[in-house]
Design a protein around this motif. Structure first.
Motif, PDB file in Angstrom:
ATOM      1  N   PRO A 221      15.321  -6.708 -19.380  1.00  0.00           N
ATOM      2  CA  PRO A 221      16.152  -6.277 -20.502  1.00  0.00           C
ATOM      3  C   PRO A 221      16.948  -7.433 -21.089  1.00  0.00           C
ATOM      4  O   PRO A 221      17.391  -8.330 -20.369  1.00  0.00           O
ATOM      5  N   ALA A 222      17.132  -7.399 -22.398  1.00  0.00           N
ATOM      6  CA  ALA A 222      17.924  -8.431 -23.068  1.00  0.00           C
ATOM      7  C   ALA A 222      19.412  -8.218 -22.841  1.00  0.00           C
ATOM      8  O   ALA A 222      20.203  -9.146 -23.008  1.00  0.00           O
ATOM      9  N   TRP A 223      19.818  -7.027 -22.447  1.00  0.00           N
ATOM     10  CA  TRP A 223      21.218  -6.720 -22.172  1.00  0.00           C
ATOM     11  C   TRP A 223      21.279  -5.483 -21.286  1.00  0.00           C
ATOM     12  O   TRP A 223      20.289  -4.775 -21.137  1.00  0.00           O
ATOM     13  N   GLU A 224      22.450  -5.235 -20.715  1.00  0.00           N
ATOM     14  CA  GLU A 224      22.629  -4.114 -19.803  1.00  0.00           C
ATOM     15  C   GLU A 224      23.573  -3.073 -20.401  1.00  0.00           C
ATOM     16  O   GLU A 224      24.444  -3.395 -21.219  1.00  0.00           O
ATOM     17  N   LEU A 225      23.406  -1.836 -19.960  1.00  0.00           N
ATOM     18  CA  LEU A 225      24.320  -0.775 -20.365  1.00  0.00           C
ATOM     19  C   LEU A 225      25.717  -1.020 -19.791  1.00  0.00           C
ATOM     20  O   LEU A 225      25.855  -1.685 -18.767  1.00  0.00           O
TER      21      LEU A 225
END
Length: 358
Positions: free
Chosen positions: A133-137
């Motif tokens: 993923p490019a970013w996390e929740l």
């Protein structure tokens, strides 16, 4: 509607594929995401996995007859078993092969299951091994929803999320006194909206509630509200999931806490309050549904004074689409154009009713 003719392409990001409680140990389920099936399963020890639907041997669908055996997922067609890392571990006659399951990145957050869709160039597709993923929740808030609802819209996640900064429609369509209390704050994949709602409570009269709203990409919106005089709090999640081009499943999840005098926290009271708050949210989306289904996405809307946040939202949302995708321009209230934001083609087909399922 075909993806190539939709007004906006699929966005990348984290999208809800179900409730965690609907996937107990040993269960196999199929979810729909961006025109494809995603098979979800939980091992006997509680590890949860998301994979592409077809067995790499001869293509059987794991969601139709696949089963969990201990920590393995077993194909319904020839009995090949696969470990949580996707590798083949054996079959009824002991045969193994080098093929692996097409894994998807999945996380549990606030009682929901989210799958990542994205890949090289920030496109919507994962690699065969589940691209990182490019970013996390954002971190979990520590409570789980007590009430859920879901329904389908003929719309796009960006259109659903854009309503969070369209305060003019909140007053006209929903009859609510909700106003922007400070400019929105974009922060990478997060977008915080500051709003204040004035409403009346029995015994308290008119009360103004600050309700910060946090968007995490185009797949999760979380609203919080506190009522200090009553010791109550409210959390609302809005989770739009693209099923197909211009067809979105929207889930609402709510947790309300209402201390009871002389008793304190009471689960039954909280569930009842959560259900009532959920009905208010469902009423809003049902009012939105026919408008969203028949409106046309305009890449160059003629924004009027007081709507600058819509242009800011669209510029922020652009990061979730592949570079070089068809793009239009939004127009600020001043009349000058701003950065491109997404496709500009004709709108969606006629409306259809809700599914009514979680």
């Amino acid at each position: 509607m075909a993806e190539h003719s939709a007004p906006l392409p699929y966005p990348s990001g984290w999208f809800c594929v179900g409730r965690a409680r609907d996937l107990p140990p040993g269960r196999v389920r199929t979810a729909r995401l961006m025109g494809e099936d995603v098979v979800l399963y939980r091992t006997r020890r509680g590890a949860v996995r998301a994979i592409g639907p077809h067995c790499p041997h001869l293509g059987a669908h794991f969601g139709t007859g696949g089963r969990v055996r201990g920590e393995e997922l077993v194909c319904p067609f020839h009995g090949f078993a696969f470990a949580p890392d996707g590798s083949c571990t054996g079959s009824p006659d002991g045969t193994r092969f080098r093929g692996e399951l097409a894994r998807r990145r999945l996380v549990e957050r606030d009682g929901a299951l989210f799958v990542w869709r994205g890949g090289p160039g920030n496109g919507p597709e994962d690699g065969p091994d589940g691209a990182a993923p490019a970013w996390e929740l954002p971190p979990a808030v520590g409570v789980r929803p007590l009430a859920w609802w879901s329904g389908e819209l003929l719309s796009h996640p960006q259109e659903v999320m854009e309503n969070s900064v369209d305060f003019r429609h909140v007053a006209v369509l929903h009859g609510l006194d909700t106003r922007e209390s400070a400019p929105p704050e974009p922060d990478g994949p997060l977008f915080t909206v500051h709003q204040r709602t004035t409403t009346r409570f029995p015994g308290l009269g008119a009360v103004s509630l600050d309700q910060p709203v946090t968007l995490a990409g185009l797949g999760m919106m979380r609203l919080t509200a506190e009522l200090p005089d009553l010791g109550s709090s409210l959390l609302v999640w809005v989770l739009p999931t693209p099923l197909a081009p211009w067809r979105t499943l929207v889930r609402f999840a709510v947790t309300a806490t209402v201390p009871v005098p002389g008793v304190g926290a009471a689960r039954a009271v909280d569930r009842a309050a959560s259900w009532l708050a959920l009905q208010a949210s469902v009423r809003i989306i049902k009012q939105d549904r026919p408008v969203l289904a028949h409106k046309r996405y305009l890449a160059q809307p003629r924004l009027v004074p007081g709507e600058r946040s819509i242009g800011l939202f669209r510029r922020w949302a652009r990061q979730f689409y592949p570079e070089g995708s068809d793009a239009g321009t939004a127009v600020e209230p001043t009349g000058r154009t701003v950065e491109p934001t997404g496709g500009s083609r004709s709108g969606p087909p006629p409306a259809q009713g809700p599914s009514g399922r979680p």
